[in-house]
Scaffold this active site. Structure first.
Site, mmCIF file in Angstrom:
data_model
loop_
_atom_site.group_PDB
_atom_site.id
_atom_site.type_symbol
_atom_site.label_atom_id
_atom_site.label_comp_id
_atom_site.label_asym_id
_atom_site.label_seq_id
_atom_site.Cartn_x
_atom_site.Cartn_y
_atom_site.Cartn_z
ATOM 1 N N GLY A 114 -116.203 30.276 -26.606
ATOM 2 C CA GLY A 114 -117.670 30.622 -26.888
ATOM 3 C C GLY A 114 -118.129 31.717 -26.328
ATOM 4 O O GLY A 114 -118.684 32.709 -26.667
ATOM 5 N N ARG A 172 -93.551 19.332 -26.464
ATOM 6 C CA ARG A 172 -94.421 18.179 -26.053
ATOM 7 C C ARG A 172 -94.255 17.153 -26.935
ATOM 8 O O ARG A 172 -94.023 15.757 -26.599
ATOM 9 C CB ARG A 172 -96.009 18.505 -26.008
ATOM 10 N N ARG A 202 -98.724 22.671 -30.573
ATOM 11 C CA ARG A 202 -99.147 23.870 -29.893
ATOM 12 C C ARG A 202 -98.312 23.864 -28.585
ATOM 13 O O ARG A 202 -98.024 22.947 -27.904
ATOM 14 C CB ARG A 202 -100.590 23.614 -29.519
#
Lengths: 594, 247
Positions: free
Chosen positions: A20, A297, A401
């Site tokens: 942001g 992961r 990811r």
């Protein structure tokens, strides 16, 4: 309750984390007026807790030599199990080095290379040449060919956030903290702003803007067990979904962090440690014969969960766990290089990792899904709406990811999306009708009034939230099956009905926290349904989405992205699909890089 | 069965008309590994949903949950009930504006001090995206990071007697934040320029050296060392010819 002020600006950014603030800076640098709304003071954002680092192919250190954006590209696409948008990945890997260097100019104390001998976590020794001294250093993360993770000691997210917030302040960007957006203002084709609730007073306000950017982070707190901050409830995703026009991409793609510390579920990075089962058996080599490889992961989390399922977990009041052993690294290395890990162990589990084993288990960590956007960050379906960071499905990460790519995404996407949102705002005039704004405010006032008056029913918001967390953890976790997902969809569907019938225990006056939770809950259950329905429909395994009844990746039928829409009044999301863009790397076998 | 804990909690919503400050008592059965975060969450979910308090990361990194726990400024997330007596008193941090109950406006305070002191990197050099990064000695980077570790939780300010009698004093957190830029070779401000913001009673010369800040810092920052460093630099700047005798 009276309607509060109306604020008008050029660009409205929802969320003051890294994505942001970086977006806001980019827009403000183009001379636009920017207002940021944030649940908490910006420096308290979830971004600040990111410990690990940020992926950028600088290629400075010995272990990074030969690195390039091309290698970063290949690692990211393979890590994503080909579920990502390669067009976006290319933009990302090419921009990341400059983004890191720019953060140095803004004050981030990146760890630097020291010439001479360097002892690695696996205890081998390398020599850094004099020529590299003082350049930005990198460390190793799972799933990358070269050492590529830039870091600032053990607090990269903190350092990045404070540097960016300093820039935000120096540029005079307006931040309204303790303010929560509760609905998007739109006219059927264009997003015009947001209705927000002040978390100091409870007042409702309208914010109008030419461009609105959702940067509210992830929704990990839908799950009962998560590494996420307690504010990560996916409000931005709900706001977009509830327009009925924008859609969410790949919500079934949820990442689980392999090693977190019970009962607080703080992630503890491996840092050269060994995972052991209850018999103190080092079980990873059974699956990964080459010791040096640090698997993805999702692979590690599944192997750990399998071990626990086989009855080889350690029983505890917080459920079964495994052990992480870092004792061989030595007290000095742990105190110096693993300071955060040592502090977490000491402060939150009363453990000295130099002498004792660390209990670890996998819990929810990250959502690859989010508001579906194009490469410019523009949301599908609603003009003037943008999304960035974990709240977005820009689609850098596909179905898994890589560690360090999320932090990099926040600033790289912030640059790219901030520029595009600014260009959009510069070419746009703000046309709105005050009747439309009043109508949106009145709708939210009505929601508040009904909740306070108990007109909807008497369901307890916290009890329902807990049930939702349990359903997701049990059925949409590391392992998924068709029957479990069907159960989840049915249970969440019922919960969605009940979430409409919440009544408050407290008065709901002022900044009452229960009112906030009650307003958020139905949207959260809709997000949960997007996850469960998407997972049930996707009859294949890809990255973190692992279907035991469909254990293989199915590129023939499923090399696509799920788009979840929620038409007004619907009880379930409508799922559509779009093909994944393949530009450079055609799908192949996914293998952990050495 | 765990102990039966008694929590005496300060209650007041200043922005809601018709409420008065008061103490309220709650009881909870202690569970293994219970910290104040878990306890407050349970009290809110099971007993009083109007209770206001702040948590974000719940892992001692975001600085949201500073409060007075049995009279001491502490981070509630890393304070475990097992190390406390069975009667626990919770007050909001003093110094900061009260939002409600245990929630205070630390964010507003730190934003104000950051703006007042220009606590960000000041550089006139433009960024060139194609150029390699400028070099920095790793020891310098680590020194900067050491000061940068502050999470702005406000515990040092709540523990500072001087802040209580002199509201303009920027305290250890404010001074440490500027020390971080004084250490940074990339920051172009001179000692004389720093003297303008720090060489006053509200800055470094306001510190009485009571050490409440360092004693109560949940991140174990060497605050007194930083204050001494800044005091020395500012004294030299203040007494030197045009503040430039010693750099």
């Amino acid at each position: 309750m009276s309607a509060g002020r109306t604020h008008i600006t050029d660009v409205l950014v929802l969320g003051a984390g890294l994505a942001g603030e970086r977006t806001a800076i980019e827009a403000a640098a183009r001379g636009l007026e920017v207002v940021i709304l944030s649940l908490v003071p910006p420096r308290r954002s979830h971004s600040t807790v990111a410990q690990g680092g940020l992926q950028a192919a600088l290629g400075n250190s010995v272990m990074s030599q030969g690195d390039s954006p091309d290698l970063h590209f290949a690692d990211t696409v393979m890590g994503a199990d080909w579920g990502c948008d390669q067009h976006v990945v290319r933009l990302f890997v090419n921009t990341a080095p400059a983004a890191v260097r720019q953060m140095a100019r803004w004050g981030v104390p990146w760890s630097r290379i020291t010439a001479g001998e360097r002892r690695l976590p696996d205890l081998t020794v390398v020599e850094e040449p004099e020529a590299a001294a003082g350049l930005i250093n990198a460390k190793k993360f799972g799933g990358t060919t070269k050492w590529r993770t830039c870091y600032a000691a053990d607090g990269t997210g903190h350092a990045l956030q404070y540097a960016l917030d300093g820039m935000v302040l120096s540029l005079g960007i307006t931040v309204h903290d303790r303010t929560e957006a509760v609905a998007l203002i739109r006219d059927g084709e264009k997003c015009l702003g947001a209705v927000a609730r002040c978390l100091r007073t409870g007042e409702l306000r309208a914010y109008l803007a030419k461009a609105v950017v959702i940067a509210t982070g992830g929704c990990g707190r839908l799950y009962g067990l998560s590494t996420n901050s307690v504010i990560n409830e996916g409000t931005g995703l709900s706001l977009a979904l509830d327009t009925g026009l924008a859609c969410l991409g790949n919500m079934e793609a949820v990442q689980f962090h392999p090693q977190t510390l019970p009962p607080t579920w703080i992630p503890v990075s491996e840092g050269g440690g060994y995972l052991l089962d209850r018999n103190l058996d080092y079980f990873m080599p059974h699956y990964q014969p080459e010791n040096n490889k640090q698997p993805y992961r999702d692979v590690t989390a599944r192997l750990m969960q399998e071990r626990i399922r086989a009855g080889l977990g350690v029983e505890s009041p917080h459920g079964p766990h495994l052990w992480l052993d870092v004792r061989h690294l030595g007290a000095e290395h742990i105190a110096r290089q693993l300071r955060s890990l040592a502090a977490f162990c000491r402060d939150f589990a009363g453990i000295d990792p130099a002498r004792e084993l660390i209990p670890v288990r996998s819990v929810q960590h990250y959502v690859m899904g989010g508001v579906r956007t194009n490469i410019d960050g523009a949301a599908y379906g609603l003009k003037g709406l943008f999304a960035v960071g974990e709240a977005a499905c820009w689609d850098l990460h596909g179905f898994n990811r890589l560690g360090g790519n999320s932090l990099a995404e926040t600033i790289v996407a912030g640059m790219a999306v901030g520029k595009k949102a600014a260009e959009f705002a510069l070419g746009e005039a703000l046309h709105y009708s005050s009747a439309l704004v009043a109508q949106h405010l009145a709708a939210q006032e009505d929601r508040v009034r009904r909740l306070i008056a108990g007109q909807n029913g008497g369901e307890n918001v916290y009890a329902l939230k807990k049930q939702m967390g349990q359903i997701l953890t049990e059925h949409t976790g590391i392992f998924r099956t068709g029957s479990g997902l069907k159960t989840a969809v049915a249970a969440l569907g019922e919960l969605h009905q009940r979430a409409q019938r919440v009544g408050l225990v407290s008065s709901g006056r002022g900044a009452d926290p229960e009112l906030g939770a009650a307003m958020r809950l139905p949207g959260m259950v809709r997000l949960a349904l997007c996850i469960a329905c998407g997972a049930l429909a996707r009859t294949e395994s890809r990255g973190t989405h692992y279907r035991e009844d469909y254990p293989n990746r199915d590129d023939v039928n499923w090399l696509n992205r799920t788009l979840a829409y929620w038409p007004p009044g619907a009880e379930k999301p409508v799922l559509k699909y779009e093909p994944v863009r393949i530009t450079e790397l055609t799908p192949g076998k996914r293998a952990t890089p050495a | 069965m765990g102990r039966r804990l008694t929590f005496d909690i300060f209650r007041y919503h200043p922005s809601t008309a018709g409420t008065e400050p008061r103490m309220q008592t709650f009881h909870l059965r202690e569970t293994p590994g219970m910290n104040i975060y878990a306890a407050l969450t349970r009290i809110r979910e099971e007993q009083d949903p109007s209770l206001m308090f702040d948590f974000v990361c719940r892992m001692a990194l975001c600085g949201s949950c500073g409060m007075l726990i049995n009279g001491r400024p502490r981070l509630a997330c890393k304070t475990f009930t097992g190390r406390l007596p069975d009667r626990i008193t919770l007050y909001p941090l003093p110094v900061f504006r009260l939002v409600g109950d245990l929630s205070v406006d630390t964010g507003g305070w730190f934003r104000h001090v950051t703006l007042k002191t220009g606590a960000w990197l000041h550089t006139s050099r433009a960024f060139e995206s194609s150029a390699p990064e400028e070099r920095m000695d790793n020891e310098t980077a680590l020194q900067i990071y050491e000061a940068e570790r502050c999470i702005e939780c406000g515990c040092c300010l709540a523990a500072c007697a001087k802040v209580h009698i002199q509201p303009g004093f920027i305290g250890a957190a404010g001074i440490n934040r500027l020390a971080r830029f004084m250490l940074d070779p990339r920051d172009e401000r001179s000692a004389a320029q720093y003297f303008e913001v720090l060489g006053s009673e509200d800055g470094i010369f306001g510190c009485m050296g009571l050490m409440g800040c360092e004693d109560n810092c949940p991140k174990d920052l060497p605050l007194q060392l930083q204050l001494a460093y800044v005091r020395r630099r500012m004294a030299a700047a203040g007494f030197g010819p045009r503040g430039n005798r010693r750099k």
